[in-house]
Design an enzyme around this catalytic site. Sequence first.
Site, PDB file in Angstrom:
ATOM      1  N   ASP A 166       0.847  -1.186   0.000  1.00  0.00           N
ATOM      2  CA  ASP A 166       0.000   0.000   0.000  1.00  0.00           C
ATOM      3  C   ASP A 166       0.887   1.242   0.000  1.00  0.00           C
ATOM      4  OD1 ASP A 166       0.940   0.291   2.602  1.00  0.00           O
ATOM      5  OD2 ASP A 166      -0.763  -0.805   3.441  1.00  0.00           O
ATOM      6  N   GLU A 205       1.966 -10.396  -0.379  1.00  0.00           N
ATOM      7  CA  GLU A 205       2.405  -9.025  -0.104  1.00  0.00           C
ATOM      8  C   GLU A 205       3.827  -9.002   0.467  1.00  0.00           C
ATOM      9  OE1 GLU A 205      -0.216  -6.768   2.491  1.00  0.00           O
ATOM     10  OE2 GLU A 205       0.518  -4.875   1.644  1.00  0.00           O
ATOM     11  N   TYR A 223      -1.006  -1.895  12.714  1.00  0.00           N
ATOM     12  CA  TYR A 223       0.236  -2.174  13.442  1.00  0.00           C
ATOM     13  C   TYR A 223       0.027  -1.927  14.926  1.00  0.00           C
ATOM     14  CZ  TYR A 223       2.660  -2.755   9.035  1.00  0.00           C
ATOM     15  OH  TYR A 223       3.064  -3.219   7.806  1.00  0.00           O
TER      16      TYR A 223
END
Length: 507
Positions: free
Chosen positions: A98, A484, A248
């Site tokens: 991202d 990813e 996170y």
Amino acid sequence: MGLFRRAAVCVIATVLVILFEVIFWDMSIELASTKVESLSHFRPNYTDALSKTILFFEGQRSGKLPPDQRMNWRSDSAIDDGQSIGVDLSGGYYDAGDNVKFGFPLAYTTTLLAWSTLEFSHMMGDEAKNAHAAIRWGTDYLLKASSQIDDNILHVQVGDTYSDHSCWQRPEDMDTLRTVATITASKPGSEVAAETAAALAASSLIFKSLDRDYSQLLLNRAIQVFEFADKYRGSYNDSVGYFACPFYCDFAGYLDELLWGALWLYKATGNEKYWNYVSTNLEWIEYDNPGEFGWDDKHAGIYVLIFKKLIQEDPSNHSIQKASTFSCLIMPESPNRIVEYSPGGLIYKSATNMQNVASLSFLLLVFSRYLESSSRTVRCGEITIQPSRLVQVARSQADYILGKNPQNMSYMTGYGDRFPQRVHHRGSSLPSVRSMPEKILCNGPESIQMKTKPNPNILVGAIVGGPNLTDVYTDDRDFFVQTEPTTYVNAPMVGVFAYFSHLQKNV
Ligand SMILES: *[C@@H]1O[C@H](CO)[C@@H](O)[C@H](O)[C@H]1NC(C)=O
Ligand SMILES: *[C@@H]1O[C@H](CO)[C@@H](O)[C@H](O)[C@H]1NC(C)=O
Ligand SMILES: *[C@@H]1O[C@H](CO)[C@@H](O)[C@H](O)[C@H]1NC(C)=O
Ligand SMILES: *[C@@H]1O[C@H](CO)[C@@H](O)[C@H](O)[C@H]1NC(C)=O
Ligand SMILES: *[C@@H]1O[C@H](CO)[C@@H](O)[C@H](O)[C@H]1NC(C)=O
């Protein structure tokens, strides 16, 4: 798409049988039920892997790109970051696929790049200068993010995660919200601040001999940021809230980062006050060692650094054992092992697994060197493990990533003949601004057209989330836990590949 981390670990039931190979270059791991053929002709090119692992960071760069940018399908992006609050916050790294700049993993990535380079730069050859550039791209940004630390202000994120994740768009075209998240004295974030201090302090050691003024600047800032982290205690979970967490979240608390930050400051300054801080507060992390090491949890890294110091100065001290206890949780043959291994030999802890593989391999390798230089071994129950065995396990993980696995596939993009084609990465999966200068809108027709196609731009060096516990990998861009890449997978692998490339050159 998001990143999340699961800590759940269950103990594998299979009995592991390890074949100790005399020949270092031809190791195979055998489990009771599954035999993985040792690919006797598997000869990874670790030098190639090293240079690609570092090159990857250029693909993650945010801000104005320099003339010597090598990943040339990328262009300038987010150059106005911070303008909304009157601060220049351009630069730094997008964390993954991202376009958000998350301060916590960004700082951890920089710390691990610096640690990799501190341990292994003499084994990097020409790649050392690229490693320095990768670190500096991180620290230049962290200096901007901490430029108002005199006023107890630290910027810890740029980009609204929800807005960003709702758009599949190149960073060069981004028109999602570039909201800035900030911590202050009344809205503290000790984990992200202390990790930032660790990153600045560790990096100051790198630049000491290369650029003394810059090194001093990093160190002075590290001292200030650490003071802020320690004085105003709290978790950024609460201060920054939904913005950073659930992406996170700081699951492991911030006390480990305070110790970690103090340890790096001790290494960088030699000032005993930082060691006293660690020594007096070590009880903060006395609870059961979880066998984790990553952007959230620094316990094992702290134990390994402490080992190095105590083994020389206080070898009878019990805290020395902590690092061994940690490695006993990881080593395949250890009776205390808690991590699982796939039939193909990959360390497996949780989804988005490669971050565990990378940071644990790095730590085993570093610990093996500290053991070796103090002529120590590891004792796990009745078993004695030699330092060379830790190296062997780290190497089995590096080799797995490079293609020595049941899929015969490299999990590093652009390395080898077979590698992931549909990496979950916005910029890499859409046409480059060089081939299509017109703006690609948020979820524009291009993103739908490209949905299942191979990425047109190769994000060279990107190590993906990786296969599941039974070694199966699905090359599907939507399956982000497997496809990813992240900066904090590559950062420790810089050290691992440097070590094996050096060894390979010297056989
Ligand atoms: C390994 O890779 C490096 C860098 O890509 C290359 O220069 C070298 O020739 C390769 N070595 C072998 C043995 O293929
Ligand atoms: C941060 O948030 C997560 C998820 O809500 C929670 O599990 C964790 O305990 C929090 N950490 C701290 C230090 O508050
Ligand atoms: C061992 O070293 C740690 C770290 O310095 C310290 O906290 C602890 O008090 C020491 N233990 C003993 C018994 O000296
Ligand atoms: C991987 O290579 C081995 C050895 O050459 C072969 O036996 C196996 O079938 C291959 N597996 C796949 C999934 O291609
Ligand atoms: C791994 O993925 C394959 C394919 O989706 C699936 O069949 C297998 O059960 C998965 N293994 C685990 C342990 O989840």
